[in-house]
Design a protein around this motif. Structure first.
Motif, PDB file in Angstrom:
ATOM      1  N   VAL A  41      43.378  28.951  43.880  1.00 55.90           N
ATOM      2  CA  VAL A  41      43.164  29.574  45.180  1.00 55.90           C
ATOM      3  C   VAL A  41      42.978  31.076  45.008  1.00 55.90           C
ATOM      4  N   TYR A  42      42.054  31.626  45.762  1.00 59.10           N
ATOM      5  CA  TYR A  42      41.814  33.075  45.738  1.00 59.10           C
ATOM      6  C   TYR A  42      42.737  33.762  46.732  1.00 59.10           C
ATOM      7  N   PHE A  43      43.562  34.674  46.234  1.00 59.29           N
ATOM      8  CA  PHE A  43      44.464  35.436  47.094  1.00 59.29           C
ATOM      9  C   PHE A  43      44.166  36.929  47.083  1.00 59.29           C
ATOM     10  N   GLY A  44      43.139  37.319  46.323  1.00 58.62           N
ATOM     11  CA  GLY A  44      42.927  38.749  46.174  1.00 58.62           C
ATOM     12  C   GLY A  44      44.041  39.367  45.355  1.00 58.62           C
ATOM     13  N   VAL A  45      44.247  40.661  45.485  1.00 56.63           N
ATOM     14  CA  VAL A  45      45.263  41.317  44.672  1.00 56.63           C
ATOM     15  C   VAL A  45      46.652  41.224  45.295  1.00 56.63           C
ATOM     16  N   SER A  46      46.777  40.475  46.373  1.00 53.37           N
ATOM     17  CA  SER A  46      48.112  40.221  46.910  1.00 53.37           C
ATOM     18  C   SER A  46      48.809  39.096  46.160  1.00 53.37           C
ATOM     19  N   ALA A  47      48.092  38.472  45.227  1.00 51.46           N
ATOM     20  CA  ALA A  47      48.649  37.349  44.474  1.00 51.46           C
ATOM     21  C   ALA A  47      49.731  37.817  43.508  1.00 51.46           C
ATOM     22  N   SER A  48      50.664  36.925  43.247  1.00 50.23           N
ATOM     23  CA  SER A  48      51.661  37.168  42.212  1.00 50.23           C
ATOM     24  C   SER A  48      51.334  36.303  41.001  1.00 50.23           C
ATOM     25  N   MET A  49      52.061  36.535  39.926  1.00 49.53           N
ATOM     26  CA  MET A  49      51.814  35.773  38.695  1.00 49.53           C
ATOM     27  C   MET A  49      51.954  34.283  38.924  1.00 49.53           C
ATOM     28  N   THR A  50      52.877  33.887  39.783  1.00 43.17           N
ATOM     29  CA  THR A  50      53.164  32.461  39.975  1.00 43.17           C
ATOM     30  C   THR A  50      52.015  31.713  40.633  1.00 43.17           C
ATOM     31  N   GLN A  51      51.060  32.433  41.203  1.00 44.43           N
ATOM     32  CA  GLN A  51      49.932  31.786  41.868  1.00 44.43           C
ATOM     33  C   GLN A  51      48.757  31.535  40.919  1.00 44.43           C
ATOM     34  N   TYR A  52      48.957  31.849  39.659  1.00 43.09           N
ATOM     35  CA  TYR A  52      47.952  31.565  38.643  1.00 43.09           C
ATOM     36  C   TYR A  52      48.529  30.582  37.634  1.00 43.09           C
ATOM     37  N   ASP A  53      47.697  29.621  37.253  1.00 36.01           N
ATOM     38  CA  ASP A  53      48.178  28.489  36.467  1.00 36.01           C
ATOM     39  C   ASP A  53      47.938  28.622  34.973  1.00 36.01           C
ATOM     40  N   TYR A  54      46.907  29.344  34.589  1.00 35.36           N
ATOM     41  CA  TYR A  54      46.511  29.405  33.187  1.00 35.36           C
ATOM     42  C   TYR A  54      46.342  30.864  32.769  1.00 35.36           C
ATOM     43  N   TRP A  55      46.836  31.162  31.570  1.00 34.39           N
ATOM     44  CA  TRP A  55      46.865  32.543  31.090  1.00 34.39           C
ATOM     45  C   TRP A  55      46.337  32.646  29.678  1.00 34.39           C
ATOM     46  N   GLY A  56      45.662  33.762  29.410  1.00 30.83           N
ATOM     47  CA  GLY A  56      45.285  34.073  28.044  1.00 30.83           C
ATOM     48  C   GLY A  56      46.411  34.791  27.317  1.00 30.83           C
ATOM     49  N   GLN A  57      46.154  35.122  26.058  1.00 28.51           N
ATOM     50  CA  GLN A  57      47.158  35.781  25.226  1.00 28.51           C
ATOM     51  C   GLN A  57      47.174  37.299  25.388  1.00 28.51           C
ATOM     52  N   GLY A  58      46.148  37.833  25.991  1.00 32.39           N
ATOM     53  CA  GLY A  58      46.107  39.265  26.254  1.00 32.39           C
ATOM     54  C   GLY A  58      45.312  40.039  25.225  1.00 32.39           C
ATOM     55  N   THR A  59      44.803  41.193  25.641  1.00 36.62           N
ATOM     56  CA  THR A  59      44.088  42.105  24.756  1.00 36.62           C
ATOM     57  C   THR A  59      44.573  43.522  25.043  1.00 36.62           C
ATOM     58  N   GLN A  60      44.849  44.266  23.971  1.00 37.10           N
ATOM     59  CA  GLN A  60      45.425  45.601  24.122  1.00 37.10           C
ATOM     60  C   GLN A  60      44.348  46.627  24.442  1.00 37.10           C
ATOM     61  N   VAL A  61      44.619  47.427  25.464  1.00 32.33           N
ATOM     62  CA  VAL A  61      43.773  48.569  25.790  1.00 32.33           C
ATOM     63  C   VAL A  61      44.638  49.821  25.669  1.00 32.33           C
ATOM     64  N   THR A  62      44.200  50.754  24.843  1.00 35.22           N
ATOM     65  CA  THR A  62      44.928  52.005  24.655  1.00 35.22           C
ATOM     66  C   THR A  62      43.985  53.168  24.940  1.00 35.22           C
ATOM     67  N   VAL A  63      44.404  54.040  25.848  1.00 34.49           N
ATOM     68  CA  VAL A  63      43.594  55.186  26.239  1.00 34.49           C
ATOM     69  C   VAL A  63      44.342  56.454  25.853  1.00 34.49           C
ATOM     70  N   SER A  64      43.760  57.215  24.947  1.00 34.63           N
ATOM     71  CA  SER A  64      44.399  58.441  24.499  1.00 34.63           C
ATOM     72  C   SER A  64      43.935  59.618  25.359  1.00 34.63           C
TER      73      SER A  64
END
Length: 125
Positions: free
Chosen positions: A101-124
């Motif tokens: 379901v689309y909730f926009g940015v009012s969604a919390s983590m619990t409203q998403y079922d599948y997750w990736g492992q993540g990618t690091q972004v570093t800004v100096s």
């Protein structure tokens, strides 16, 4: 099983741009709402941007509006996050998430079922 896999993170300087990609394997990608979250150590994971199944609706948190653009290509099972004018405070691990379901940015983590492992972004600075 739906499995998101992120890529595109890296180390950049303030003001630079990066484009993150998230490829979804498994079930029909086009049926899922998607979001990008980010997390820094010691803080909760926060939503950054969201997109509905068609790409017709997007939503962003205030801190990234005008700088980040989320899009999707259902023919490639891929969502993107174009990040421009990056700031040191954008430094985080960025995660891609899929939900029914689309909730926009009012969604919390619990409203998403599948997750990736993540990618690091570093800004100096």
């Amino acid at each position: 099983q739906v499995q998101p896999v992120e890529s595109g993170g890296g180390l950049v300087q303030a003001g630079d741009s990066l484009r993150l990609s998230c490829v979804i394997s498994g079930r029909t990608f086009a049926g899922y709402a998607m979001a990008w979250f980010r997390q820094v150590p010691g803080r909760d994971r926060e939503i950054v941007a969201a997109i509905d199944w068609s790409g017709g609706r997007t939503d962003y948190v205030d801190s990234v509006k005008g700088r980040f653009t989320m899009s999707r290509d259902n023919s490639k099972n891929t969502v993107y996050l174009q990040m421009n004018s990056l700031k040191p405070e954008d430094t985080a691990v960025y995660f891609c998430a899929a939900g029914s379901v689309y909730f926009g940015v009012s969604a919390s983590m619990t409203q998403y079922d599948y997750w990736g492992q993540g990618t690091q972004v570093t800004v100096s600075s």
